[in-house]
Each structure stands twice: as structure tokens, then as C-alpha cells.
Design an enzyme around this catalytic site. Sequence first.
Site, PDB file in Angstrom:
ATOM      1  N   CYS A  88       2.919  12.276  -1.436  1.00 39.96           N
ATOM      2  CA  CYS A  88       2.373  10.927  -1.269  1.00 39.96           C
ATOM      3  C   CYS A  88       1.050  10.897  -2.018  1.00 39.96           C
ATOM      4  O   CYS A  88       0.112  11.613  -1.643  1.00 39.96           O
ATOM      5  CB  CYS A  88       2.171  10.616   0.210  1.00 39.96           C
ATOM      6  SG  CYS A  88       1.537   8.953   0.454  1.00 39.96           S
ATOM      7  N   HIS A  90      -1.250   8.300  -2.630  1.00 34.50           N
ATOM      8  CA  HIS A  90      -2.416   7.713  -1.963  1.00 34.50           C
ATOM      9  C   HIS A  90      -2.806   8.595  -0.784  1.00 34.50           C
ATOM     10  O   HIS A  90      -3.982   8.781  -0.481  1.00 34.50           O
ATOM     11  CB  HIS A  90      -2.115   6.268  -1.494  1.00 34.50           C
ATOM     12  CG  HIS A  90      -1.638   6.190  -0.077  1.00 34.50           C
ATOM     13  ND1 HIS A  90      -0.305   6.244   0.285  1.00 34.50           N
ATOM     14  CD2 HIS A  90      -2.336   6.143   1.089  1.00 34.50           C
ATOM     15  CE1 HIS A  90      -0.212   6.192   1.602  1.00 34.50           C
ATOM     16  NE2 HIS A  90      -1.423   6.126   2.118  1.00 34.50           N
ATOM     17  N   CYS A 233       0.568   3.008  -5.450  1.00 32.95           N
ATOM     18  CA  CYS A 233       1.538   4.067  -5.149  1.00 32.95           C
ATOM     19  C   CYS A 233       1.431   5.221  -6.161  1.00 32.95           C
ATOM     20  O   CYS A 233       1.845   5.081  -7.323  1.00 32.95           O
ATOM     21  CB  CYS A 233       2.966   3.516  -5.125  1.00 32.95           C
ATOM     22  SG  CYS A 233       4.135   4.711  -4.420  1.00 32.95           S
TER      23      CYS A 233
END
Length: 312
Positions: A88, A90, A233
Amino acid sequence: MKRISVIDSHTAGEPTRVVIDGGPNLGAGSLSEKLDIFRKQFDRFRTAIVGEPRGSDVLVGAVLVEPSDPSFTAGVIFFNNVGYLGMCGHGMIGVVRTLAHLGRIQTGEYRIETPVGIVVVTLMEDGGVSVENVPSHRRMKDLTVAVDGVGSVTGDVAWGGNWFFLTEDHGQQLELANAETLTQTAWRIRCVVNGSGYPEVDHIELLGPPKTPGANSRNFVLCPGKAYDRSPCGTGTSAKLACLAADGKLREGEVWVQEGIIGSTFRGSFRRESESIIPTITGSAFITCEAELVLDDADPFCWGIRAEGNVV
Ligand code: PYC
């Protein structure tokens, strides 16, 4: 009563909740073994930490674990309202800011392990964070699907630490005010892509022209649990870079500025490594909360509101 210490942050508007203490004991195996134990034995921690009533569909959780190699700074497993994420972007920027906030790291370069590979993060003097992501690649160019209520949609399937279907061919205005329609459109596209031989695709990235001066593109990314990413993203930007690299539209080291649906931006670039690219994503995160979650056994929703029923 059980207590779980967390630090919340947001990266370009997208929240991350990092568990500092009180999380599940996931054993001493590899990151993928730890993820397996989390999923099979401790999934109630996921819903207690990010689910309602303590969290929301938008929140991404991160549990810090022992890495398999002591020279790495940490291991991290990311999760959301419906399950677990490979990487991920972020969230990783949020984890780095959180480690800095705790005084566990200073400016410099660190290796952090995820279930899908090692990422190299750099905390910069100005507080910005860059993440050299896992190898990314495009798997399929120009997949065309017929989507009820949307029409024929052509896009690419690419890996950037999660699986994405990326398309500019959606017929929608990428405006925050349009989030509900964008969500429905992206969800419909996802269902058809999943049924067309790509069941692994769990993120849909709608792309269009940017609004911020200096940005190259704007996106709307729908996450697996139907929440849209408030940030551009990180893994979605990595997947976009993989497509640009495959099409020869961006050179090694050239900067791509990706704007998200709320107008915040990440800077991305890549280097080539055999058949893949290694993307680097740069952004900033801010601490929003230091808290202790309280899990009271007498509370019928102690472990969150779970679709399959409550855990007692
Ligand atoms: O930044 O990679 C990302 C991400 C995935 C899901 C939400 N954010």
C-alpha cells in the site's frame, strides 16, 4: 478490556492507522506466513481496528511485525474493510511518518518488508517520503470488456503491489462531486473484468486529464471494499508507470505527477529491472491522532461490525 495503541495519519487525504501495541501475535515465520495466521486466526483484529464503529470503509490499517531479516527496519501487513493488501503506497508513506513521529527513525533510507516484497523508503529532510516499490509490470494491454450501463471499455491489467485494471475509456468526468457515479462505474467494470479471466484484479483505476498545474494525469481509484482512494494511490501510480514504461511513453528517471480525485498529488518515476520496472513514489503524510482503542468484551460490536456476523 483489551487495549490497542494506534497512530493515525493521512497521506494526500487517505487515512492509515498503524498499530503500535496490542496487535495480534502472528508468530515468527515469514511475512506471508504471518499474513496467513492473521487472516485465518486473527481476522477479528482487522475488523476491530479499521471497521465500524471505530473505523470506516476508507481506513487502511497497518500492523508492524518483526521482519524476516534483522537488517530490515520493520515488517508491515496492510489491511482494509474487506481483507488484506499486498502493498500500500499511501499506507507505507504513513508508516514511515509514524515511525519518525515515534522517534524510531530519522531522515535516511530504510528497508521495510511486506508480504509481496521489500520496499526501500527514504525519509527526507522536508518530511517527504519516497517509496521504492516492489517490481511492477503490465500483464495485459487493451483488454476490452462490455459493461452494462457503461458500454465497451478498453484498459490494461497491471501489477503495482496490488492488481489494477486501468482505463481512460470510461466516459466519466473525474470530479469529486461525481464520486458516487464513479464508484458505480468502477464497480461494474471490476465485476466484468473479474469474470473475463482476471479474478485477481481488485482495484479499478479510472484515468483522465489533470486539473493541478504540472500534473500529468488525474485518477479515481476504487479499492477492493468499494471505498475510493482519497490519495492518487501509490500502487495504482506504480501500475500506471508500468503501463507508461511498456508503451514507451515515459523514460527511466522521468517524473510523472499523478493527481488523485481530491486534487492531491504523488510524484512517480521508475528504473527498469529485467522485464519489470521498479517504481518510486514520493508523497507526504501528516499525523492526525494518537489513540488507544478499547475492546470491551461486553460490547456486542467489540470486534467491529462484520458482514458474516459478530465475533464474541
Ligand atoms: O496507495 O497503494 C495505495 C493504496 C492502495 C489502496 C489504498 N491506497
